[in-house]
Design a protein around this motif. Sequence first.
Motif, PDB file in Angstrom:
ATOM      1  N   LEU A 286       2.246   9.708  -5.544  1.00  0.00           N
ATOM      2  CA  LEU A 286       2.696  10.887  -5.130  1.00  0.00           C
ATOM      3  C   LEU A 286       3.921  11.255  -6.210  1.00  0.00           C
ATOM      4  N   ILE A 287       4.832  10.258  -6.512  1.00  0.00           N
ATOM      5  CA  ILE A 287       5.941  10.652  -7.560  1.00  0.00           C
ATOM      6  C   ILE A 287       5.273  10.961  -8.828  1.00  0.00           C
ATOM      7  N   GLU A 288       4.154  10.365  -9.188  1.00  0.00           N
ATOM      8  CA  GLU A 288       3.414  10.784 -10.367  1.00  0.00           C
ATOM      9  C   GLU A 288       2.920  12.163 -10.293  1.00  0.00           C
ATOM     10  N   THR A 289       2.333  12.677  -9.310  1.00  0.00           N
ATOM     11  CA  THR A 289       1.715  13.879  -8.964  1.00  0.00           C
ATOM     12  C   THR A 289       2.780  15.025  -8.827  1.00  0.00           C
ATOM     13  N   LEU A 290       4.006  14.692  -8.228  1.00  0.00           N
ATOM     14  CA  LEU A 290       5.195  15.450  -8.349  1.00  0.00           C
ATOM     15  C   LEU A 290       5.736  15.772  -9.493  1.00  0.00           C
ATOM     16  N   ARG A 291       5.947  14.734 -10.363  1.00  0.00           N
ATOM     17  CA  ARG A 291       6.380  14.627 -11.729  1.00  0.00           C
ATOM     18  C   ARG A 291       5.431  15.820 -12.597  1.00  0.00           C
ATOM     19  N   ALA A 292       4.123  15.603 -12.387  1.00  0.00           N
ATOM     20  CA  ALA A 292       2.981  16.463 -12.962  1.00  0.00           C
ATOM     21  C   ALA A 292       3.348  17.895 -12.837  1.00  0.00           C
TER      22      ALA A 292
ATOM     23  N   LYS B 205      10.993  19.450  -5.254  1.00  0.00           N
ATOM     24  CA  LYS B 205      10.106  18.275  -5.912  1.00  0.00           C
ATOM     25  C   LYS B 205      10.988  17.096  -6.349  1.00  0.00           C
ATOM     26  N   THR B 206      11.930  17.449  -7.191  1.00  0.00           N
ATOM     27  CA  THR B 206      12.946  16.472  -7.686  1.00  0.00           C
ATOM     28  C   THR B 206      13.535  15.784  -6.489  1.00  0.00           C
ATOM     29  N   GLN B 207      13.974  16.488  -5.468  1.00  0.00           N
ATOM     30  CA  GLN B 207      14.483  15.753  -4.210  1.00  0.00           C
ATOM     31  C   GLN B 207      13.660  15.058  -3.481  1.00  0.00           C
ATOM     32  N   LYS B 208      12.291  15.489  -3.568  1.00  0.00           N
ATOM     33  CA  LYS B 208      11.387  14.490  -2.804  1.00  0.00           C
ATOM     34  C   LYS B 208      10.785  13.224  -3.640  1.00  0.00           C
ATOM     35  N   ILE B 209      10.851  13.365  -4.949  1.00  0.00           N
ATOM     36  CA  ILE B 209      11.003  12.310  -5.727  1.00  0.00           C
ATOM     37  C   ILE B 209      12.045  11.260  -5.426  1.00  0.00           C
ATOM     38  N   ALA B 210      13.333  11.459  -5.409  1.00  0.00           N
ATOM     39  CA  ALA B 210      14.365  10.817  -5.143  1.00  0.00           C
ATOM     40  C   ALA B 210      14.320  10.159  -3.899  1.00  0.00           C
ATOM     41  N   GLY B 211      13.797  10.913  -3.045  1.00  0.00           N
ATOM     42  CA  GLY B 211      13.623  10.111  -1.468  1.00  0.00           C
ATOM     43  C   GLY B 211      12.689   9.099  -1.644  1.00  0.00           C
ATOM     44  N   LEU B 212      11.465   9.311  -2.532  1.00  0.00           N
ATOM     45  CA  LEU B 212      10.513   8.444  -2.520  1.00  0.00           C
ATOM     46  C   LEU B 212      10.812   7.136  -3.312  1.00  0.00           C
ATOM     47  N   GLU B 213      11.541   7.375  -4.294  1.00  0.00           N
ATOM     48  CA  GLU B 213      12.101   6.154  -4.967  1.00  0.00           C
ATOM     49  C   GLU B 213      13.120   5.383  -4.221  1.00  0.00           C
ATOM     50  N   GLU B 214      14.026   6.169  -3.085  1.00  0.00           N
ATOM     51  CA  GLU B 214      14.886   5.390  -2.412  1.00  0.00           C
ATOM     52  C   GLU B 214      13.905   4.398  -1.400  1.00  0.00           C
ATOM     53  N   ARG B 215      13.028   5.071  -0.780  1.00  0.00           N
ATOM     54  CA  ARG B 215      12.172   4.597  -0.115  1.00  0.00           C
ATOM     55  C   ARG B 215      11.392   3.491  -0.671  1.00  0.00           C
ATOM     56  N   ASN B 216      10.982   3.313  -1.685  1.00  0.00           N
ATOM     57  CA  ASN B 216      10.252   2.522  -2.447  1.00  0.00           C
ATOM     58  C   ASN B 216      11.074   1.003  -2.830  1.00  0.00           C
ATOM     59  N   GLU B 217      12.472   1.509  -3.094  1.00  0.00           N
ATOM     60  CA  GLU B 217      13.555   0.357  -3.226  1.00  0.00           C
ATOM     61  C   GLU B 217      13.859  -0.438  -2.038  1.00  0.00           C
ATOM     62  N   GLU B 218      13.614   0.470  -0.639  1.00  0.00           N
ATOM     63  CA  GLU B 218      13.726  -0.431   0.449  1.00  0.00           C
ATOM     64  C   GLU B 218      12.678  -1.387   0.776  1.00  0.00           C
ATOM     65  N   LEU B 219      11.505  -0.788   0.446  1.00  0.00           N
ATOM     66  CA  LEU B 219      10.009  -1.592   0.604  1.00  0.00           C
ATOM     67  C   LEU B 219      10.150  -2.791  -0.350  1.00  0.00           C
ATOM     68  N   GLU B 220      10.628  -2.635  -1.478  1.00  0.00           N
ATOM     69  CA  GLU B 220      10.741  -3.936  -2.421  1.00  0.00           C
ATOM     70  C   GLU B 220      11.824  -5.096  -1.844  1.00  0.00           C
TER      71      GLU B 220
ATOM     72  N   ASP C 182       0.893  -1.229  -0.078  1.00  0.00           N
ATOM     73  CA  ASP C 182      -0.057   0.057   0.081  1.00  0.00           C
ATOM     74  C   ASP C 182       0.862   1.388   0.032  1.00  0.00           C
ATOM     75  N   TRP C 183       2.024   1.222   0.783  1.00  0.00           N
ATOM     76  CA  TRP C 183       2.868   2.530   1.031  1.00  0.00           C
ATOM     77  C   TRP C 183       3.522   2.850  -0.407  1.00  0.00           C
ATOM     78  N   LEU C 184       4.027   1.374  -1.220  1.00  0.00           N
ATOM     79  CA  LEU C 184       4.538   1.788  -2.357  1.00  0.00           C
ATOM     80  C   LEU C 184       3.540   2.218  -3.472  1.00  0.00           C
ATOM     81  N   ASP C 185       2.459   1.794  -3.384  1.00  0.00           N
ATOM     82  CA  ASP C 185       1.302   2.493  -4.212  1.00  0.00           C
ATOM     83  C   ASP C 185       1.161   3.696  -4.021  1.00  0.00           C
ATOM     84  N   GLN C 186       0.924   4.046  -2.661  1.00  0.00           N
ATOM     85  CA  GLN C 186       0.817   5.650  -2.359  1.00  0.00           C
ATOM     86  C   GLN C 186       2.078   6.362  -2.957  1.00  0.00           C
ATOM     87  N   ASN C 187       3.226   5.914  -2.642  1.00  0.00           N
ATOM     88  CA  ASN C 187       4.486   6.756  -2.962  1.00  0.00           C
ATOM     89  C   ASN C 187       4.447   6.768  -4.544  1.00  0.00           C
TER      90      ASN C 187
END
Length: 263
Positions: A206-212, A240-255, A198-203
């Motif tokens: 959020l990444i998609e929203t930030l990119r938009a 926003k780019t830094q937020k995306i990088a942080g979210l992607e790092e968090r997703n890698e950890e979750l995976e 669920d957290w992965l999907d939420q992230n």
Amino acid sequence: MSFDKEVWKEQCRENARSLESEINRLHSDYSDPLGFWRQYDEFWAHARRISEMFKTLKPLFQEDRERLWAAYSTACEEIKQAQARERESRRADSREKRDLVMSKIREAYFQAKEAADSAEFAQADALLSEALAWMKNGWEGFNTITQLISPILSSGIMTREDREECWAEWKEAQTLLRLRRDEFYAAMRAARTGRWRDWLDQNEDLIETLRAEIDECEDLERSARTEEFAERIRDRIEAKTQKIAGLEERNEELERKIAQVES
């Protein structure tokens, strides 16, 4: 060779004395006067030797043979009865110990059956360990009152049959505990991985929203009328780019965590 009747009589008397001495030893050598200990194996080995003496020791007056055989039979019967009493006493001791052990095993069984968290499973495990310790000879591990009173009344030794019955029940309870605990932790892992997904999907959302938003900011930067405004927009894009990088790092950890649990 002439028959000497007196010599024959003396031989009869000597043989009777020998037999009587051996029979008296049956009464005295293999138990104490109060009957607290008996050496059954040694008694019966000696009794078999005396039985052979009745067959081979001749001559012997008939009345002595009958008297001594009666005394021998009485000694053997007394020991048989003593053995029977001790066997029944051991069985009673064993049943007492078995009932206590089985009670502890049943407590562990129902604890495992109803356990709903790790502490309750640990308690069931502790109860099984306690029951296993109780299966050993003696009363060690029981409460203080049992340790003080029971040794006076019984040995705390179970028969093989009672021990095997307890062991079978113990293994059944242990199997239930293992299965229930495995199910519990499997459910916990499933719930945990579900939350992580669920957290992965939420992230990802959020990444998609930030990119938009970054795309919109880039449009604003290109159409900016002043450098000051363009600089502010670039700062927003960087944040926003830094937020995306942080979210992607968090997703890698979750995976990684999900992969470890599912493996």
